[in-house]
Scaffold this active site. Structure first.
Site, mmCIF file in Angstrom:
data_model
loop_
_atom_site.group_PDB
_atom_site.id
_atom_site.type_symbol
_atom_site.label_atom_id
_atom_site.label_comp_id
_atom_site.label_asym_id
_atom_site.label_seq_id
_atom_site.Cartn_x
_atom_site.Cartn_y
_atom_site.Cartn_z
ATOM 1 N N ASP A 102 0.816 -1.217 0.000
ATOM 2 C CA ASP A 102 0.000 0.000 0.000
ATOM 3 C C ASP A 102 0.851 1.269 0.000
ATOM 4 O O ASP A 102 2.021 1.260 0.368
ATOM 5 C CB ASP A 102 -0.873 0.029 1.264
ATOM 6 C CG ASP A 102 -2.009 -0.977 1.209
ATOM 7 O OD1 ASP A 102 -2.023 -1.813 0.296
ATOM 8 O OD2 ASP A 102 -2.881 -0.923 2.108
ATOM 9 N N HIS A 245 3.715 -2.382 3.040
ATOM 10 C CA HIS A 245 3.736 -1.027 2.459
ATOM 11 C C HIS A 245 5.013 -0.814 1.653
ATOM 12 O O HIS A 245 6.101 -1.129 2.126
ATOM 13 C CB HIS A 245 3.652 0.022 3.571
ATOM 14 C CG HIS A 245 2.361 -0.004 4.316
ATOM 15 N ND1 HIS A 245 2.112 -0.895 5.344
ATOM 16 C CD2 HIS A 245 1.223 0.722 4.162
ATOM 17 C CE1 HIS A 245 0.881 -0.689 5.795
ATOM 18 N NE2 HIS A 245 0.309 0.278 5.100
#
Ligand SMILES: [Zn+2]
Length: 294
Positions: A102, A245
């Protein structure tokens, strides 16, 4: 640049390509623009025209083929549109897991993660923040060109309440930019912070996105490398979706942990797939079960 040219070609040359499925017509106006100045020998000139047409048609088909492939990478089975899920339900004989990243695209770490995934021959799923994609479109193009799936993670990544107009701005603008930059029309949405009740998820579901949560949280934004590896390994299961991430801050620990995570999951027998592939597997397993019950 490649993908921008791609979207342009999709709009402009698709009709030419469709016409070219029959015999090639030698004197299309588009081709005249490609050929050079007139030459004195008419026969040689015709040959040159045909060569140019053949080249042009081949180029269009290649480009459209690539675009279709890129779009397909992020396409979901229709039964999942408008739903919310944390993982897939697979036949126990399958052992598949989806790595997701992400908050990118992000300088340095997105490239490092792409390199690790490429070395390991793994396709993953990236949920992008629109304003970062606007800042780093070239990184976004690299991710899509490498065959990874792309999802929408809002424009500005804020933890606030949205009315419908606000949610539309966050989600629509990001999806439009994803399509503009990569040619991908995504139907996957992931809410920032996993917040499900601030108006974003409701808007996404109403507009036929599948809301993709996760079953294994690495907590890579707050833990040391070793414990983020343990977080993933202790929560890994077949059909699972792993949250990590590549952007939104310093992700050096994620980059450091990823090769170990991949090696350990692989050793446990996991196959790595994208979220759309995971859902396609679930759909196929469900169909097989239905057939077996009949
Ligand atoms: Zn996020």
């Amino acid at each position: 640049m490649l993908a921008a040219t791609g979207s342009f070609l999709l709009g402009v040359t698709l009709p030419i390509n469709l016409r070219a499925t029959g015999p090639v017509e030698p004197m299309q106006p588009q081709v005249l623009a490609v050929s050079g100045p007139q030459e004195p020998k008419p026969i040689a000139n015709v040959n040159r025209f045909q060569g140019a047409i053949a080249h042009r048609v081949e180029f269009s088909q290649q480009t459209i083929g690539q675009l279709e492939a890129t779009r397909f990478q992020s396409a979901l089975p229709s039964q999942f549109k408008g739903t919310m899920l944390r993982q897939a339900t697979l036949d126990p004989k399958h052992k598949a897991i989806a790595l997701t990243f992400d908050d990118g695209p992000w300088p340095k770490t997105t490239t490092q993660i792409l390199d690790i995934l490429k070395k390991n021959n793994i396709k993953a799923t990236f949920f992008w923040v629109g304003r970062y994609l606007q800042t780093y479109p070239e990184l976004g193009k690299q991710v899509a060109a490498a065959g990874h799936a792309i999802g929408n993670h809002t424009w500005s990544h804020q933890y606030i309440k949205y009315n419908e107009d606000g949610a539309a701005r966050e989600i629509d603008r990001t999806s439009s930019l994803i399509e503009e930059v990569t040619g991908v029309k995504t139907s996957m949405f992931r809410p920032p912070g996993g917040i499900l009740n601030n108006g974003l998820t409701a808007y996404a579901q109403k507009n036929n996105y599948a809301v993709i949560m996760w079953s294994a949280d690495s907590f890579d934004w707050r833990t040391a490398t070793q414990s983020l590896i343990e977080n993933v390994m202790s929560q890994a299961n077949s059909g699972g979706i792993v949250l990590m991430h590549d952007g939104g801050g310093n992700r050096a620990r994620t980059v450091q942990a990823l090769p170990d995570i991949i090696a350990r999951l692989r050793k446990e027998g996991y196959k790595f797939v994208t979220v759309p592939e995971l859902l396609q597997m679930q759909e196929q397993d469900m169909k097989k079960q239905e057939t077996a019950q009949k």
